[in-house]
Motif scaffolding. Structure first.
Motif, PDB file in Angstrom:
ATOM      1  N   LYS A 337      36.199  40.816   3.438  1.00 20.75           N
ATOM      2  CA  LYS A 337      35.782  40.686   2.030  1.00 20.75           C
ATOM      3  C   LYS A 337      36.684  39.765   1.208  1.00 20.75           C
ATOM      4  O   LYS A 337      36.234  39.135   0.272  1.00 20.75           O
ATOM      5  CB  LYS A 337      35.757  42.072   1.390  1.00 20.75           C
ATOM      6  CG  LYS A 337      34.668  42.958   1.982  1.00 20.75           C
ATOM      7  CD  LYS A 337      34.582  44.284   1.224  1.00 20.75           C
ATOM      8  CE  LYS A 337      33.447  45.137   1.764  1.00 20.75           C
ATOM      9  NZ  LYS A 337      33.316  46.410   1.032  1.00 20.75           N
ATOM     10  N   CYS A 338      37.945  39.702   1.537  1.00 21.33           N
ATOM     11  CA  CYS A 338      38.872  38.917   0.711  1.00 21.33           C
ATOM     12  C   CYS A 338      39.504  37.772   1.507  1.00 21.33           C
ATOM     13  O   CYS A 338      40.585  37.263   1.159  1.00 21.33           O
ATOM     14  CB  CYS A 338      39.976  39.806   0.146  1.00 21.33           C
ATOM     15  SG  CYS A 338      39.377  41.207  -0.825  1.00 21.33           S
ATOM     16  N   GLU A 340      38.590  34.748   1.901  1.00 26.02           N
ATOM     17  CA  GLU A 340      38.587  33.424   1.258  1.00 26.02           C
ATOM     18  C   GLU A 340      39.641  33.333   0.175  1.00 26.02           C
ATOM     19  O   GLU A 340      40.132  32.236  -0.138  1.00 26.02           O
ATOM     20  CB  GLU A 340      37.206  33.155   0.686  1.00 26.02           C
ATOM     21  CG  GLU A 340      36.118  33.090   1.764  1.00 26.02           C
ATOM     22  CD  GLU A 340      34.749  32.863   1.152  1.00 26.02           C
ATOM     23  OE1 GLU A 340      34.674  32.850  -0.097  1.00 26.02           O
ATOM     24  OE2 GLU A 340      33.767  32.726   1.919  1.00 26.02           O
ATOM     25  N   THR A 341      39.985  34.452  -0.449  1.00 26.70           N
ATOM     26  CA  THR A 341      40.954  34.424  -1.554  1.00 26.70           C
ATOM     27  C   THR A 341      42.389  34.585  -1.066  1.00 26.70           C
ATOM     28  O   THR A 341      43.316  34.407  -1.829  1.00 26.70           O
ATOM     29  CB  THR A 341      40.628  35.552  -2.541  1.00 26.70           C
ATOM     30  OG1 THR A 341      40.699  36.803  -1.846  1.00 26.70           O
ATOM     31  CG2 THR A 341      39.246  35.358  -3.141  1.00 26.70           C
ATOM     32  N   ILE A 342      42.550  34.966   0.195  1.00 25.11           N
ATOM     33  CA  ILE A 342      43.898  35.173   0.728  1.00 25.11           C
ATOM     34  C   ILE A 342      44.386  33.888   1.363  1.00 25.11           C
ATOM     35  O   ILE A 342      43.639  33.193   2.070  1.00 25.11           O
ATOM     36  CB  ILE A 342      43.910  36.319   1.768  1.00 25.11           C
ATOM     37  CG1 ILE A 342      43.469  37.637   1.127  1.00 25.11           C
ATOM     38  CG2 ILE A 342      45.294  36.485   2.385  1.00 25.11           C
ATOM     39  CD1 ILE A 342      43.339  38.784   2.096  1.00 25.11           C
ATOM     40  N   SER A 343      45.635  33.620   1.125  1.00 24.20           N
ATOM     41  CA  SER A 343      46.214  32.399   1.684  1.00 24.20           C
ATOM     42  C   SER A 343      46.357  32.537   3.200  1.00 24.20           C
ATOM     43  O   SER A 343      46.273  33.629   3.765  1.00 24.20           O
ATOM     44  CB  SER A 343      47.581  32.134   1.065  1.00 24.20           C
ATOM     45  OG  SER A 343      48.479  33.184   1.407  1.00 24.20           O
ATOM     46  N   SER A 344      46.566  31.404   3.825  1.00 24.66           N
ATOM     47  CA  SER A 344      46.726  31.409   5.283  1.00 24.66           C
ATOM     48  C   SER A 344      47.949  32.229   5.698  1.00 24.66           C
ATOM     49  O   SER A 344      47.952  32.903   6.740  1.00 24.66           O
ATOM     50  CB  SER A 344      46.863  29.971   5.789  1.00 24.66           C
ATOM     51  OG  SER A 344      47.995  29.341   5.187  1.00 24.66           O
ATOM     52  N   LYS A 347      46.869  35.822   5.591  1.00 26.19           N
ATOM     53  CA  LYS A 347      46.044  36.187   6.760  1.00 26.19           C
ATOM     54  C   LYS A 347      46.931  36.400   7.996  1.00 26.19           C
ATOM     55  O   LYS A 347      46.678  37.303   8.814  1.00 26.19           O
ATOM     56  CB  LYS A 347      45.042  35.077   7.033  1.00 26.19           C
ATOM     57  CG  LYS A 347      43.931  34.992   6.005  1.00 26.19           C
ATOM     58  CD  LYS A 347      42.964  33.866   6.360  1.00 26.19           C
ATOM     59  CE  LYS A 347      41.839  33.750   5.309  1.00 26.19           C
ATOM     60  NZ  LYS A 347      40.892  32.678   5.641  1.00 26.19           N
TER      61      LYS A 347
END
Length: 548
Positions: A337-338, A340-344, A347
């Motif tokens: 869900k998140c 796309e908003t979390i930086s690499s 992740k």
């Protein structure tokens, strides 16, 4: 109240007298019977020889009278035998015709010549005994042929075919002997032998009684002294009056008494020492029992602690899986869900968190398996190890294809075992063989078994029990054999987590499974030359504690 009667006791002298007198009586009777039989036989032979001599004389003297049938001459010869008390009757025959027959005793019926089983038409004298039916007495009947020396070609002539002089039987002399004189002689023999036997027996008994008294008197003194010694009276001394084996026995007895007195004094001295030693030993035994009870209590506490520890490990491992599942689930949901908003970098942290959680889950799962080896074990049943190995290979089919490995499976036996634990044992060992491989190589695993006779006692105390030895051999990286014991410890690893995955519990589980089955596991290896794991398991389990 019924009182048991005491058995009569015979002393040694009485027994010796009975034995010796019995031997004397038996010997005397045997010798008497032998002498009587010998005398009777000798008298019988003398009577028979006398009768045959008289018959031979009659045969010679009556040849002419029989040939001429001169009855007066024959009667004179017959009457000359009347003075012989042993002759009962005399009959003379010419050929088969009776010329004269004179009986010196009444009521005697002379037997005919035809009652002889042997042929009487020969030059030999014949004799047989018969019972006279009138008086019931036995007589000896003797038949002597009367031969005439003539020259004739008659078929009844007897003699040598090469000679010119032949003998022809012209008649017979039949002589009867009475056994009255023989019976009188037998009675005399029996009476005289009986008197002689009685005299010998009386003399033998007198000598026996005298010798028995001389022999048993010192033995009686020894017996009296022995009874006093049994009552504790050691101040005894046997008087020696002879120079034989009994005197040696008395001397040895006196020497024994002296040594017994010395031993008694030493025993009294040591009794006090033993009493003190016994008291000290009693104190030591009491202390040892106290220590044993304390040790038994500690053992029970340790067993209970181990059981609680296993139960605690199972509960903790089971309860830790729930928060781990949530961490893994929320990590997956966070990425979905998140993402796309979390930086690499975020992740990467989440992925590292999930990997760590997955490793912890695997570790908890292995701990659960390790703790369940006894608490959740199944009863022993007949297990076909070949079938177990095939099922494990089927489960590892994908991993075998990924590694390009080959598994060679030999004939495995059927044993008493826990089927699930056997499956776990095979899966751990085959999985390790596929995992610890050289880079660029294809794993090869060889599984085989052989039968042995175990020379060591198992848990059931059987020193010779049939066992099977299962060998897992691979061509992997191997290890230094000095770590052969260390690898079976919990969480023990010889390689880093980055090189080979795993928790370090797999071989610990294998060892615990082997021990639960009253077996053993050991490893042989060398760096770069593969590893060999050898498991020894009994074919049959005892009917005791191993059947859970």
């Amino acid at each position: 109240m019924h009182v048991a009667r005491e058995k009569k006791r015979l002393n040694l002298a009485t027994k010796f007298n009975f034995l010796t007198i019995g031997v004397i009586l038996v010997t005397a009777v045997g010798i008497s019977i032998f002498l009587i039989r010998a005398q009777i036989s000798h008298s019988y032979r003398n009577l028979l020889n006398h009768g045959m001599s008289v018959a031979a004389m009659m045969s010679q003297n009556s040849e002419y009278g029989i040939y001429t049938e001169d009855k007066d001459a024959i009667r004179q010869i017959v009457k000359s035998l009347a003075v012989d008390a042993d002759v009962a009757y005399v009959c003379l025959y010419k050929n088969k015709r009776k010329l004269i027959c004179e009986s010196f005793q009444s009521e005697i019926k002379t037997p005919s010549l035809h009652h002889y089983k042997k042929s009487y038409r020969s030059l030999q004298m014949l004799h047989e005994e018969f019972v006279n039916k009138k008086d019931g007495l036995r007589y000896i009947d003797i038949v002597a042929p009367v031969a005439s020396a003539i020259d004739s070609d008659s078929p009844e002539i007897l003699g040598d075919d090469n000679g010119t002089t032949r003998q022809k039987i012209i008649g017979y002399v039949q002589l009867g002997l009475t056994k009255d004189g023989l019976r009188k002689r037998i009675r005399q023999i029996i009476v005289s032998t009986g008197y002689f036997t009685i005299i010998c027996v009386v003399v033998g008994i007198a000598v026996t009684l005298f010798l028995t008294r001389r022999i048993t008197l010192p033995i009686r003194d020894l017996n009296i002294a022995t009874q006093k010694i049994s009552e504790g009276i050691l101040e005894q001394h046997i008087r020696i009056t002879s120079h034989d084996e009994i005197a040696d026995l008395a001397q040895a007895f006196n020497h024994m008494l002296g040594r017994l007195r010395d031993y008694r004094n030493q025993a009294e001295e040591r009794t006090g020492q033993l009493v003190l030693a016994n008291q000290k030993m009693a104190l030591e035994i009491a202390e040892r029992k106290r220590v044993e009870r304390a040790l038994e209590q500690k053992t029970k506490e340790l067993s209970r602690s181990n059981s609680e520890l296993e139960q605690f490990a199972y509960i903790v491992s089971h309860d830790l899986q729930e928060p781990l599942r949530k961490v893994l689930a929320f990590g997956d949901r966070l990425l979905d869900k998140c993402g796309e908003t979390i930086s690499s970098e975020g992740k990467e942290y989440i992925i590292r968190m999930q990997n760590a959680s997955q490793r912890m889950k695997t570790l908890i799962t292995d701990l659960l398996v390790f703790s369940r080896l006894r608490t959740k074990a199944q009863p022993f049943t007949q297990v076909d190890l070949t079938q177990v190995a095939r099922e494990v290979l089927s489960d590892l089919e994908i991993k075998i294809e990924q590694t390009g490995g080959t598994v060679k499976l030999g004939d495995l036996p059927i044993i008493d075992a826990d089927p699930l634990q056997m499956r776990q044992l095979f899966q751990n060992l085959i999985g390790n063989a596929l995992k610890f491989q050289r880079k660029g190589g294809s794993p090869v695993v060889d599984i085989r078994a052989c039968m042995l006779d175990d020379q060591e006692n198992g848990s059931d105390g059987n020193a010779h029990r049939p066992v099977c030895q299962i060998t897992f051999e691979d061509n992997g990286i191997g290890f230094n054999e000095k770590y052969a014991d260390r690898i079976f410890g919990v969480f023990q690893r010889l390689h880093g987590r980055d090189e080979y995955e795993g928790t370090g519990i797999g071989l610990s589980i294998c060892k615990k499974i082997a021990e639960r089955h009253d077996g053993k596991i050991k490893a042989k290896s060398a760096p770069g030359k593969g590893a060999t794991f050898i498991i020894t398991l009994p074919m049959k389990q005892s009917k005791g504690g191993n059947y859970e």
